[in-house]
Write an enzyme that holds these catalytic residues in place. Sequence first.
Site, PDB file in Angstrom:
ATOM      1  N   ASN A   9       0.760  -1.148  -0.091  1.00 30.79           N
ATOM      2  CA  ASN A   9       0.057  -0.037  -0.105  1.00 30.79           C
ATOM      3  C   ASN A   9       0.982   1.548  -0.050  1.00 30.79           C
ATOM      4  O   ASN A   9       1.706   1.505   0.968  1.00 30.79           O
ATOM      5  CB  ASN A   9      -0.997   0.011   1.298  1.00 30.79           C
ATOM      6  CG  ASN A   9      -1.753   1.183   1.474  1.00 30.79           C
ATOM      7  OD1 ASN A   9      -1.751   2.069   0.561  1.00 30.79           O
ATOM      8  ND2 ASN A   9      -2.397   1.152   2.637  1.00 30.79           N
ATOM      9  N   TRP A  10       0.926   1.859  -1.052  1.00 26.94           N
ATOM     10  CA  TRP A  10       1.931   3.016  -1.263  1.00 26.94           C
ATOM     11  C   TRP A  10       1.427   4.390  -0.623  1.00 26.94           C
ATOM     12  O   TRP A  10       2.098   5.268  -0.687  1.00 26.94           O
ATOM     13  CB  TRP A  10       2.170   3.180  -2.590  1.00 26.94           C
ATOM     14  CG  TRP A  10       2.999   2.159  -3.334  1.00 26.94           C
ATOM     15  CD1 TRP A  10       3.453   1.006  -2.811  1.00 26.94           C
ATOM     16  CD2 TRP A  10       3.396   1.751  -4.670  1.00 26.94           C
ATOM     17  NE1 TRP A  10       4.174   0.208  -3.566  1.00 26.94           N
ATOM     18  CE2 TRP A  10       4.323   0.869  -5.002  1.00 26.94           C
ATOM     19  CE3 TRP A  10       3.177   2.686  -5.582  1.00 26.94           C
ATOM     20  CZ2 TRP A  10       4.670   0.288  -6.025  1.00 26.94           C
ATOM     21  CZ3 TRP A  10       3.893   2.553  -7.067  1.00 26.94           C
ATOM     22  CH2 TRP A  10       4.513   1.170  -7.177  1.00 26.94           C
ATOM     23  N   LYS A  11       0.156   4.409  -0.526  1.00 27.49           N
ATOM     24  CA  LYS A  11      -0.512   5.234   0.134  1.00 27.49           C
ATOM     25  C   LYS A  11      -0.315   6.824  -0.550  1.00 27.49           C
ATOM     26  O   LYS A  11      -0.092   6.610  -1.687  1.00 27.49           O
ATOM     27  CB  LYS A  11       0.046   5.570   1.812  1.00 27.49           C
ATOM     28  CG  LYS A  11      -0.193   4.351   2.527  1.00 27.49           C
ATOM     29  CD  LYS A  11       0.198   4.802   4.088  1.00 27.49           C
ATOM     30  CE  LYS A  11      -0.038   2.977   4.727  1.00 27.49           C
ATOM     31  NZ  LYS A  11      -0.036   3.148   6.250  1.00 27.49           N
ATOM     32  N   HIS A  94      -9.112   1.167   5.022  1.00 24.38           N
ATOM     33  CA  HIS A  94      -8.086   0.918   5.925  1.00 24.38           C
ATOM     34  C   HIS A  94      -8.395   2.216   6.972  1.00 24.38           C
ATOM     35  O   HIS A  94      -9.098   3.057   6.835  1.00 24.38           O
ATOM     36  CB  HIS A  94      -7.101   1.879   4.955  1.00 24.38           C
ATOM     37  CG  HIS A  94      -5.679   1.922   5.423  1.00 24.38           C
ATOM     38  ND1 HIS A  94      -5.163   2.832   6.139  1.00 24.38           N
ATOM     39  CD2 HIS A  94      -4.612   0.804   5.206  1.00 24.38           C
ATOM     40  CE1 HIS A  94      -4.024   2.479   6.533  1.00 24.38           C
ATOM     41  NE2 HIS A  94      -3.669   1.210   5.980  1.00 24.38           N
ATOM     42  N   GLU A  96      -6.431   4.621   7.924  1.00 27.09           N
ATOM     43  CA  GLU A  96      -6.390   5.916   7.807  1.00 27.09           C
ATOM     44  C   GLU A  96      -7.661   6.497   6.970  1.00 27.09           C
ATOM     45  O   GLU A  96      -8.078   7.722   7.271  1.00 27.09           O
ATOM     46  CB  GLU A  96      -5.280   6.142   6.989  1.00 27.09           C
ATOM     47  CG  GLU A  96      -3.939   6.115   7.613  1.00 27.09           C
ATOM     48  CD  GLU A  96      -2.767   5.310   6.981  1.00 27.09           C
ATOM     49  OE1 GLU A  96      -2.719   5.395   5.516  1.00 27.09           O
ATOM     50  OE2 GLU A  96      -1.853   4.793   7.522  1.00 27.09           O
ATOM     51  N   GLU A 166      -5.328  -5.068  10.532  1.00 24.23           N
ATOM     52  CA  GLU A 166      -4.309  -3.950  10.893  1.00 24.23           C
ATOM     53  C   GLU A 166      -4.369  -3.286  12.176  1.00 24.23           C
ATOM     54  O   GLU A 166      -5.194  -2.315  12.222  1.00 24.23           O
ATOM     55  CB  GLU A 166      -4.194  -3.044   9.757  1.00 24.23           C
ATOM     56  CG  GLU A 166      -3.862  -3.597   8.494  1.00 24.23           C
ATOM     57  CD  GLU A 166      -3.350  -2.629   7.377  1.00 24.23           C
ATOM     58  OE1 GLU A 166      -2.452  -3.013   6.951  1.00 24.23           O
ATOM     59  OE2 GLU A 166      -3.811  -1.617   7.214  1.00 24.23           O
ATOM     60  N   GLY A 172       2.707   2.010  10.830  1.00 24.52           N
ATOM     61  CA  GLY A 172       3.498   3.193  10.617  1.00 24.52           C
ATOM     62  C   GLY A 172       4.275   3.732  11.970  1.00 24.52           C
ATOM     63  O   GLY A 172       4.996   4.788  11.991  1.00 24.52           O
ATOM     64  N   SER A 212       3.691  -2.372  10.288  1.00 29.50           N
ATOM     65  CA  SER A 212       5.194  -2.250  10.353  1.00 29.50           C
ATOM     66  C   SER A 212       5.503  -3.647  10.173  1.00 29.50           C
ATOM     67  O   SER A 212       6.425  -4.187  10.888  1.00 29.50           O
ATOM     68  CB  SER A 212       5.537  -1.814  12.115  1.00 29.50           C
ATOM     69  OG  SER A 212       5.094  -0.499  12.135  1.00 29.50           O
ATOM     70  N   GLY A 233       2.953  -1.057   4.379  1.00 26.20           N
ATOM     71  CA  GLY A 233       2.725   0.268   4.019  1.00 26.20           C
ATOM     72  C   GLY A 233       4.419   0.759   3.828  1.00 26.20           C
ATOM     73  O   GLY A 233       4.926   0.672   2.501  1.00 26.20           O
ATOM     74  N   GLY A 234       5.108   1.166   4.717  1.00 21.77           N
ATOM     75  CA  GLY A 234       6.309   1.772   4.465  1.00 21.77           C
ATOM     76  C   GLY A 234       7.472   0.971   3.774  1.00 21.77           C
ATOM     77  O   GLY A 234       7.985   1.274   2.750  1.00 21.77           O
TER      78      GLY A 234
HETATM   79  P1  PGA Z   1       3.052   0.040   7.736  1.00 18.33           P
HETATM   80  O1  PGA Z   1       1.640   0.221   6.877  1.00 18.33           O
HETATM   81  O2  PGA Z   1       3.580  -1.233   7.103  1.00 18.33           O
HETATM   82  O3  PGA Z   1       3.814   1.307   7.139  1.00 18.33           O
HETATM   83  O4  PGA Z   1       2.990   0.332   9.368  1.00 18.33           O
HETATM   84  C1  PGA Z   1       0.672  -0.644   6.968  1.00 18.33           C
HETATM   85  C2  PGA Z   1      -0.469  -0.189   6.399  1.00 18.33           C
HETATM   86  O5  PGA Z   1      -1.108   0.919   6.671  1.00 18.33           O
HETATM   87  O6  PGA Z   1      -1.141  -1.096   5.445  1.00 18.33           O
END
Ligand code: PGA
Length: 249
Positions: A9-11, A94, A96, A166, A172, A212, A233-234
């Site tokens: 997920n590149w956000k 998600h 967010e 999640e 993050g 993470s 994510g990251g």
């Molecule tokens: P993260 O994000 O790996 O940066 O913690 C995961 C996600 O939000 O899908």
Amino acid sequence: MRQQIVAGNWKMNNDLSQTESLITDLKNAKKTSKAEVMVAPTFTNLYKAFEALTGTDIEVIAQNMHFAENGAYTGEISASMLKSVGVKTVILGHSERREYFNETDESLAKKVDAALANDMRIIFCFGEVLADRKSGNHESVVESQIKKALFHLEASAFKNIVLAYEPVWAIGTGETASPEQAQDMHAFIRKTLADKYGSDVANSVSILYGGSCKPNNAKEIFSKPDVDGGLIGGAALNADDFFAIVNAF
Ligand code: PGA
């Protein structure tokens, strides 16, 4: 055996040229696992990414969509628009989106219906915040999120649904759920599904862990019996890190 999946997920990261260069790196990476691989660029780069990854086994997926088919919804994107640029899978729910854009279980149920009506596959995300975990309410919060958005569906819909647990406190933050915490929750999710739809459905749905997940912890998390992959994510923003996670299976 359930499908193993690693989705990046590149956000809201990567403009067009950064997207192109990350895709070049991804195409050069060596895959040694059987996991299905997906990446979710921003809307503006979906078409370019789809073109660039056609012929590879990396699927381009979307981070979100609206529930309406079209109309006066300024700034929104529909399922059929995604499909018209080659996207067949969408991430919904998600944390967010829930936290910053007021997505609710009710609006997510509508998005789920719209995606399925368009024959799209869904990666449906949910998870508890830290206060829920500390107060011991994490299972009931997750159960409620799943029930409200998904339990109006027929059992057959679950062939197009992937679940992503999640924990919000792990996204993050560098703080990962322990492999045991992930396994316990995934087993609980599978039991929740089995109670409603039976064990055949429950045992066929892939449940991903997100929060993470990194090259140094993916192997242990993925070794748990109810963890079928990760939503990353990251670490998905770097091809070496991402494929180290893909190859952790
Ligand atoms: P993260 O994000 O790996 O940066 O913690 C995961 C996600 O939000 O899908």
